[in-house]
Every structure is written in structure tokens, then in C-alpha cells.
Motif scaffolding. Structure first.
Motif, PDB file in Angstrom:
ATOM      1  N   MET A   4       0.852  -1.189   0.000  1.00 44.57           N
ATOM      2  CA  MET A   4       0.000   0.000   0.000  1.00 44.57           C
ATOM      3  C   MET A   4       0.881   1.230   0.000  1.00 44.57           C
ATOM      4  SD  MET A   4      -2.993  -0.730   2.747  1.00 44.57           S
ATOM      5  CE  MET A   4      -2.480  -2.075   3.780  1.00 44.57           C
ATOM      6  N   ASN A   5       0.399   2.271  -0.656  1.00 39.89           N
ATOM      7  CA  ASN A   5       1.086   3.544  -0.571  1.00 39.89           C
ATOM      8  C   ASN A   5       0.464   4.345   0.583  1.00 39.89           C
ATOM      9  OD1 ASN A   5      -1.315   4.723  -1.530  1.00 39.89           O
ATOM     10  ND2 ASN A   5      -0.599   4.671  -3.645  1.00 39.89           N
ATOM     11  N   VAL A   6       0.926   5.576   0.788  1.00 45.76           N
ATOM     12  CA  VAL A   6       0.436   6.385   1.905  1.00 45.76           C
ATOM     13  C   VAL A   6      -1.059   6.629   1.787  1.00 45.76           C
ATOM     14  CG1 VAL A   6       0.572   8.664   2.995  1.00 45.76           C
ATOM     15  CG2 VAL A   6       2.662   7.464   2.356  1.00 45.76           C
ATOM     16  N   LYS A   7      -1.529   6.915   0.577  1.00 45.89           N
ATOM     17  CA  LYS A   7      -2.952   7.206   0.365  1.00 45.89           C
ATOM     18  C   LYS A   7      -3.832   6.008   0.729  1.00 45.89           C
ATOM     19  CE  LYS A   7      -5.978   9.324  -3.011  1.00 45.89           C
ATOM     20  NZ  LYS A   7      -6.026  10.048  -4.264  1.00 45.89           N
ATOM     21  N   GLU A   8      -3.352   4.811   0.472  1.00 48.42           N
ATOM     22  CA  GLU A   8      -4.108   3.593   0.794  1.00 48.42           C
ATOM     23  C   GLU A   8      -3.948   3.192   2.258  1.00 48.42           C
ATOM     24  OE1 GLU A   8      -3.589   1.507  -3.585  1.00 48.42           O
ATOM     25  OE2 GLU A   8      -1.982   1.350  -2.102  1.00 48.42           O
ATOM     26  N   ALA A   9      -2.745   3.355   2.798  1.00 49.69           N
ATOM     27  CA  ALA A   9      -2.464   2.897   4.162  1.00 49.69           C
ATOM     28  C   ALA A   9      -3.075   3.797   5.230  1.00 49.69           C
ATOM     29  CB  ALA A   9      -0.953   2.786   4.377  1.00 49.69           C
ATOM     30  N   GLU A  26       9.419   9.774  11.799  1.00 47.59           N
ATOM     31  CA  GLU A  26       9.851   9.538  13.179  1.00 47.59           C
ATOM     32  C   GLU A  26      10.121   8.061  13.468  1.00 47.59           C
ATOM     33  OE1 GLU A  26       6.882  11.355  15.637  1.00 47.59           O
ATOM     34  OE2 GLU A  26       7.246  13.345  14.785  1.00 47.59           O
ATOM     35  N   LYS A  27       9.997   7.232  12.424  1.00 47.74           N
ATOM     36  CA  LYS A  27      10.245   5.784  12.527  1.00 47.74           C
ATOM     37  C   LYS A  27       9.346   5.125  13.579  1.00 47.74           C
ATOM     38  CE  LYS A  27      15.036   6.209  11.000  1.00 47.74           C
ATOM     39  NZ  LYS A  27      14.881   6.146   9.625  1.00 47.74           N
ATOM     40  N   LEU A  28       8.079   5.550  13.608  1.00 49.30           N
ATOM     41  CA  LEU A  28       7.113   4.986  14.537  1.00 49.30           C
ATOM     42  C   LEU A  28       6.282   3.873  13.914  1.00 49.30           C
ATOM     43  CD1 LEU A  28       5.822   8.306  16.155  1.00 49.30           C
ATOM     44  CD2 LEU A  28       7.476   6.670  17.092  1.00 49.30           C
ATOM     45  N   ILE A  29       6.406   3.726  12.597  1.00 44.53           N
ATOM     46  CA  ILE A  29       5.632   2.712  11.884  1.00 44.53           C
ATOM     47  C   ILE A  29       6.537   2.108  10.802  1.00 44.53           C
ATOM     48  CG2 ILE A  29       4.653   4.376  10.228  1.00 44.53           C
ATOM     49  CD1 ILE A  29       1.996   2.756  10.521  1.00 44.53           C
ATOM     50  N   PRO A  30       6.454   0.801  10.590  1.00 41.36           N
ATOM     51  CA  PRO A  30       7.330   0.177   9.585  1.00 41.36           C
ATOM     52  C   PRO A  30       6.918   0.538   8.160  1.00 41.36           C
ATOM     53  CG  PRO A  30       5.872  -1.464  10.575  1.00 41.36           C
ATOM     54  CD  PRO A  30       5.638  -0.174  11.308  1.00 41.36           C
ATOM     55  N   ALA A  31       7.884   0.966   7.377  1.00 36.59           N
ATOM     56  CA  ALA A  31       7.656   1.334   5.980  1.00 36.59           C
ATOM     57  C   ALA A  31       8.957   1.135   5.219  1.00 36.59           C
ATOM     58  CB  ALA A  31       7.214   2.788   5.890  1.00 36.59           C
ATOM     59  N   THR A  44       2.666  -6.458   7.388  1.00 41.72           N
ATOM     60  CA  THR A  44       3.475  -5.771   8.397  1.00 41.72           C
ATOM     61  C   THR A  44       2.625  -4.770   9.160  1.00 41.72           C
ATOM     62  OG1 THR A  44       5.436  -6.047   7.034  1.00 41.72           O
ATOM     63  CG2 THR A  44       5.551  -4.383   8.762  1.00 41.72           C
ATOM     64  N   LEU A  45       1.738  -4.056   8.470  1.00 37.79           N
ATOM     65  CA  LEU A  45       0.836  -3.120   9.161  1.00 37.79           C
ATOM     66  C   LEU A  45      -0.094  -3.870  10.108  1.00 37.79           C
ATOM     67  CD1 LEU A  45      -0.179  -0.518   6.433  1.00 37.79           C
ATOM     68  CD2 LEU A  45       1.411  -0.241   8.335  1.00 37.79           C
ATOM     69  N   ASP A  46      -0.576  -5.036   9.695  1.00 42.01           N
ATOM     70  CA  ASP A  46      -1.448  -5.833  10.569  1.00 42.01           C
ATOM     71  C   ASP A  46      -0.714  -6.216  11.851  1.00 42.01           C
ATOM     72  OD1 ASP A  46      -3.577  -5.696   8.782  1.00 42.01           O
ATOM     73  OD2 ASP A  46      -3.093  -7.624   7.846  1.00 42.01           O
ATOM     74  N   LYS A  47       0.546  -6.638  11.722  1.00 45.40           N
ATOM     75  CA  LYS A  47       1.343  -6.994  12.904  1.00 45.40           C
ATOM     76  C   LYS A  47       1.588  -5.762  13.771  1.00 45.40           C
ATOM     77  CE  LYS A  47       3.743 -10.837  10.737  1.00 45.40           C
ATOM     78  NZ  LYS A  47       5.025 -11.323  10.222  1.00 45.40           N
ATOM     79  N   TRP A  48       1.851  -4.623  13.153  1.00 45.91           N
ATOM     80  CA  TRP A  48       2.089  -3.385  13.887  1.00 45.91           C
ATOM     81  C   TRP A  48       0.839  -2.982  14.666  1.00 45.91           C
ATOM     82  CZ3 TRP A  48      -0.145   1.486  13.525  1.00 45.91           C
ATOM     83  CH2 TRP A  48       0.501   2.498  14.241  1.00 45.91           C
ATOM     84  N   ILE A  49      -0.322  -3.113  14.042  1.00 44.53           N
ATOM     85  CA  ILE A  49      -1.582  -2.787  14.714  1.00 44.53           C
ATOM     86  C   ILE A  49      -1.787  -3.704  15.917  1.00 44.53           C
ATOM     87  CG2 ILE A  49      -4.103  -2.845  14.475  1.00 44.53           C
ATOM     88  CD1 ILE A  49      -3.629  -1.942  11.515  1.00 44.53           C
ATOM     89  N   GLU A  50      -1.545  -4.992  15.751  1.00 41.71           N
ATOM     90  CA  GLU A  50      -1.685  -5.937  16.867  1.00 41.71           C
ATOM     91  C   GLU A  50      -0.741  -5.575  18.007  1.00 41.71           C
ATOM     92  OE1 GLU A  50      -1.169  -9.906  15.410  1.00 41.71           O
ATOM     93  OE2 GLU A  50      -2.844  -9.710  14.008  1.00 41.71           O
ATOM     94  N   GLN A  51       0.488  -5.188  17.672  1.00 47.68           N
ATOM     95  CA  GLN A  51       1.458  -4.796  18.689  1.00 47.68           C
ATOM     96  C   GLN A  51       0.972  -3.547  19.426  1.00 47.68           C
ATOM     97  OE1 GLN A  51       5.345  -3.857  17.201  1.00 47.68           O
ATOM     98  NE2 GLN A  51       6.157  -3.392  19.215  1.00 47.68           N
TER      99      GLN A  51
END
Length: 63
Positions: A4-9, A26-31, A44-51
Motif C-alpha cells: 500500500m502507498n500512503v494514500k491507501e495505508a 519519526e520511525k514509529l511505523i514500519p515502511a 506488516t501493518l497488521d502486525k504493527w496494529i496488533e502490537q
């Protein structure tokens, strides 16, 4: 691999595009970047959300 790009994510995680770009800076989210493009793997976003959910609920976070 779904990307996903920024607009989608941004709506996927419930943030504005501006806030998401700020979080990346700020390196707060994996990209990752390809040229000027900021991209995210959906898995990766799904794992980040769970964390984030575990951290905010006070449960221990797996490393």
C-alpha cells in the motif's frame, strides 16, 4: 505480497496521510521506500496494529 502507498495505508490504520508521513519520518511505523515513494506491506501493518493493541492494553509484547 500486498503493498500500500500512503494514500491507501492512511485510512487502513485510521490516520491522515499527513500523520502517517510524520510517523514514517519519526520511525514509529514500519515502511520502506522506493525512490520518493513510501510503501507499506499490509501484513506488516497488521502486525504493527496488533502490537499497538497489546501495548495499549498493558499486555506483554512479544519480540
Amino acid at each position: 505480497m500486498e503493498r500500500m502507498n500512503v494514500k491507501e495505508a492512511a485510512p487502513y490504520i485510521g490516520a491522515s496521510e499527513y500523520k502517517l508521513r510524520e510517523m514514517v519520518r519519526e520511525k514509529l511505523i514500519p515502511a520502506y521506500r522506493i525512490g520518493n515513494r513510501i510503501l507499506f506491506r499490509k501484513a506488516t501493518l497488521d502486525k504493527w496494529i496488533e502490537q499497538q493493541e497489546r501495548e495499549n492494553s498493558g499486555q506483554a509484547v512479544e519480540v
